[in-house]
Design an enzyme around this catalytic site. Structure first.
Site, PDB file in Angstrom:
ATOM      1  N   GLY A 168      31.877 -19.234 -50.738  1.00  0.00           N
ATOM      2  CA  GLY A 168      32.662 -20.161 -51.564  1.00  0.00           C
ATOM      3  C   GLY A 168      33.028 -19.512 -52.888  1.00  0.00           C
ATOM      4  O   GLY A 168      32.632 -18.377 -53.170  1.00  0.00           O
ATOM      5  N   SER A 169      33.789 -20.249 -53.700  1.00  0.00           N
ATOM      6  CA  SER A 169      34.354 -19.633 -54.904  1.00  0.00           C
ATOM      7  C   SER A 169      33.304 -19.359 -55.985  1.00  0.00           C
ATOM      8  O   SER A 169      33.428 -18.383 -56.733  1.00  0.00           O
ATOM      9  CB  SER A 169      35.475 -20.511 -55.460  1.00  0.00           C
ATOM     10  OG  SER A 169      35.010 -21.826 -55.679  1.00  0.00           O
ATOM     11  N   ALA A 171      27.368 -25.043 -54.228  1.00  0.00           N
ATOM     12  CA  ALA A 171      27.160 -26.289 -53.477  1.00  0.00           C
ATOM     13  C   ALA A 171      28.318 -27.223 -53.796  1.00  0.00           C
ATOM     14  O   ALA A 171      29.043 -27.030 -54.777  1.00  0.00           O
ATOM     15  CB  ALA A 171      25.838 -26.936 -53.873  1.00  0.00           C
ATOM     16  N   ASP A 172      28.472 -28.220 -52.949  1.00  0.00           N
ATOM     17  CA  ASP A 172      29.500 -29.234 -53.198  1.00  0.00           C
ATOM     18  C   ASP A 172      28.956 -30.366 -54.053  1.00  0.00           C
ATOM     19  O   ASP A 172      29.678 -30.951 -54.852  1.00  0.00           O
ATOM     20  CB  ASP A 172      30.030 -29.768 -51.863  1.00  0.00           C
ATOM     21  CG  ASP A 172      30.525 -28.627 -51.005  1.00  0.00           C
ATOM     22  OD1 ASP A 172      31.368 -27.856 -51.509  1.00  0.00           O
ATOM     23  OD2 ASP A 172      30.038 -28.461 -49.879  1.00  0.00           O
ATOM     24  N   GLY A 210      28.754 -26.856 -47.501  1.00  0.00           N
ATOM     25  CA  GLY A 210      29.484 -26.669 -46.262  1.00  0.00           C
ATOM     26  C   GLY A 210      30.969 -26.961 -46.311  1.00  0.00           C
ATOM     27  O   GLY A 210      31.639 -26.898 -45.282  1.00  0.00           O
ATOM     28  N   GLY A 230      33.070 -25.046 -47.273  1.00  0.00           N
ATOM     29  CA  GLY A 230      33.701 -23.811 -46.816  1.00  0.00           C
ATOM     30  C   GLY A 230      33.429 -23.513 -45.350  1.00  0.00           C
ATOM     31  O   GLY A 230      33.955 -22.542 -44.802  1.00  0.00           O
ATOM     32  N   GLU A 279      24.524 -20.225 -44.073  1.00  0.00           N
ATOM     33  CA  GLU A 279      23.965 -20.404 -45.430  1.00  0.00           C
ATOM     34  C   GLU A 279      22.546 -20.959 -45.352  1.00  0.00           C
ATOM     35  O   GLU A 279      21.652 -20.518 -46.077  1.00  0.00           O
ATOM     36  CB  GLU A 279      24.842 -21.369 -46.234  1.00  0.00           C
ATOM     37  CG  GLU A 279      26.183 -20.780 -46.614  1.00  0.00           C
ATOM     38  CD  GLU A 279      27.144 -21.789 -47.201  1.00  0.00           C
ATOM     39  OE1 GLU A 279      28.132 -21.358 -47.805  1.00  0.00           O
ATOM     40  OE2 GLU A 279      26.920 -23.006 -47.060  1.00  0.00           O
ATOM     41  N   LYS A 317      29.910 -30.420 -60.033  1.00  0.00           N
ATOM     42  CA  LYS A 317      29.090 -30.508 -58.813  1.00  0.00           C
ATOM     43  C   LYS A 317      27.865 -31.393 -59.000  1.00  0.00           C
ATOM     44  O   LYS A 317      27.187 -31.725 -58.018  1.00  0.00           O
ATOM     45  CB  LYS A 317      28.628 -29.112 -58.379  1.00  0.00           C
ATOM     46  CG  LYS A 317      29.758 -28.110 -58.187  1.00  0.00           C
ATOM     47  CD  LYS A 317      30.709 -28.569 -57.121  1.00  0.00           C
ATOM     48  CE  LYS A 317      31.830 -27.611 -56.845  1.00  0.00           C
ATOM     49  NZ  LYS A 317      31.444 -26.359 -56.264  1.00  0.00           N
TER      50      LYS A 317
HETATM   51  C1  5RP Z   1      30.512 -23.124 -48.257  1.00  0.00           C
HETATM   52  C2  5RP Z   1      29.672 -23.810 -49.273  1.00  0.00           C
HETATM   53  C3  5RP Z   1      30.010 -23.579 -50.695  1.00  0.00           C
HETATM   54  O1  5RP Z   1      28.922 -23.034 -51.349  1.00  0.00           O
HETATM   55  C4  5RP Z   1      30.377 -24.899 -51.309  1.00  0.00           C
HETATM   56  O2  5RP Z   1      31.416 -25.494 -50.554  1.00  0.00           O
HETATM   57  C5  5RP Z   1      30.829 -24.722 -52.758  1.00  0.00           C
HETATM   58  O3  5RP Z   1      32.016 -23.994 -52.771  1.00  0.00           O
HETATM   59  P1  5RP Z   1      32.780 -23.688 -54.125  1.00  0.00           P
HETATM   60  O4  5RP Z   1      31.871 -22.843 -54.953  1.00  0.00           O
HETATM   61  O5  5RP Z   1      34.049 -22.983 -53.706  1.00  0.00           O
HETATM   62  O6  5RP Z   1      33.077 -25.017 -54.777  1.00  0.00           O
HETATM   63  O7  5RP Z   1      28.731 -24.520 -48.994  1.00  0.00           O
HETATM   64  O8  5RP Z   1      30.109 -23.471 -46.947  1.00  0.00           O
END
Ligand code: 5RP
Length: 232
Positions: A34-35, A91-92, A103, A105, A111, A129
């Protein structure tokens, strides 16, 4: 600083750099996806180019593996490094007890495996987040074998979830383990995440869920007031 960096990008960069500063010579590192994890991998790559000498790395997705390689970090698999010192991932959603939804991503299965083989898991994120209760903003991804898609979907709906088969470019999104993802929204939020996770795992055909409970020991969060860290 990148051109046209948004405030959120800046927070991700800050927290990514702070996490990379925790990596020590000789460590085996798990790389998230993820980013936000990308910001960490970039900062780690810069530290390695400046002389940091890690023992090795394992990535939780092909995208992170490719990014790491572009910074000279060659990732191996878990057969080579079945135990890791430190896992850094985004994380989301992050609640005050460090229960997570991950998840978005699509890399949740790998993970979670990498998180469980790591001595320490630090979750990194920006202030967007942080939540007081899981599930109000992000769906819970449920990775499911394609053969069981419809029965699993019906059982998820019976648990009160509104269920969406994740799509990419108009076709079902397929994970790196060749499964589908059912994104489950719980309109009232998730009051008892361990109970829900147990219910989800009891459905035959479910491979893994995006609820990461009692896994992260530390969170690093960047926001308008800078960086703060909390532990469970
Ligand atoms: C990917 C993930 C990411 O860690 C989660 O979605 C956060 O992504 P981002 O840093 O782009 O907001 O779990 O499966």
């Amino acid at each position: 600083m990148a051109l046209h960096e948004t405030q959120q990008d800046m927070w991700k960069r800050l927290v990514g750099e702070a996490a990379a500063d925790l990596v020590e010579d000789g460590m085996l590192i798990g790389l998230g996806s993820g980013s936000t994890a990308r910001a960490f991998i970039q900062a780690l790559g810069q530290r390695i180019q400046a002389g940091l000498n890690i023992a090795g790395a394992v990535a939780s997705s092909q995208a992170s593996r490719d990014l790491a390689a572009s910074f000279g970090i060659l990732c191996a698999d878990l057969d080579t490094y079945p135990d890791l010192d430190l896992y850094i991932d985004g994380a989301d959603e992050i609640d005050p007890r460090l229960q997570l939804i991950k998840g978005a991503g699509g890399a949740l299965l790998h993970e979670k495996v990498v998180a469980t083989v790591s001595r320490k898991f630090i979750v990194i994120g920006d202030i967007t987040k942080q939540v007081t209760q899981l599930g109000h903003r992000s769906p819970v991804p449920v990775e499911t074998i394609p053969f069981a898609l419809t029965p699993v979907r019906r059982r998820l709906e019976a648990l009160g979830a509104s269920v969406q088969l994740r799509q990419k470019n108009g076709v079902p999104f397929v994970t790196e383990s060749h499964n589908f993802i059912l994104d489950c929204t719980f309109p009232a939020g998730i009051s008892d995440a361990p109970r829900l996770d147990a219910q989800l795992h009891s459905i035959v055909g479910v491979v893994e869920t995006g609820l990461f409970l009692n896994m992260a020991q530390q969170a690093m969060i960047a926001g308008p007031e800078g960086l703060h860290t909390f532990h469970v």
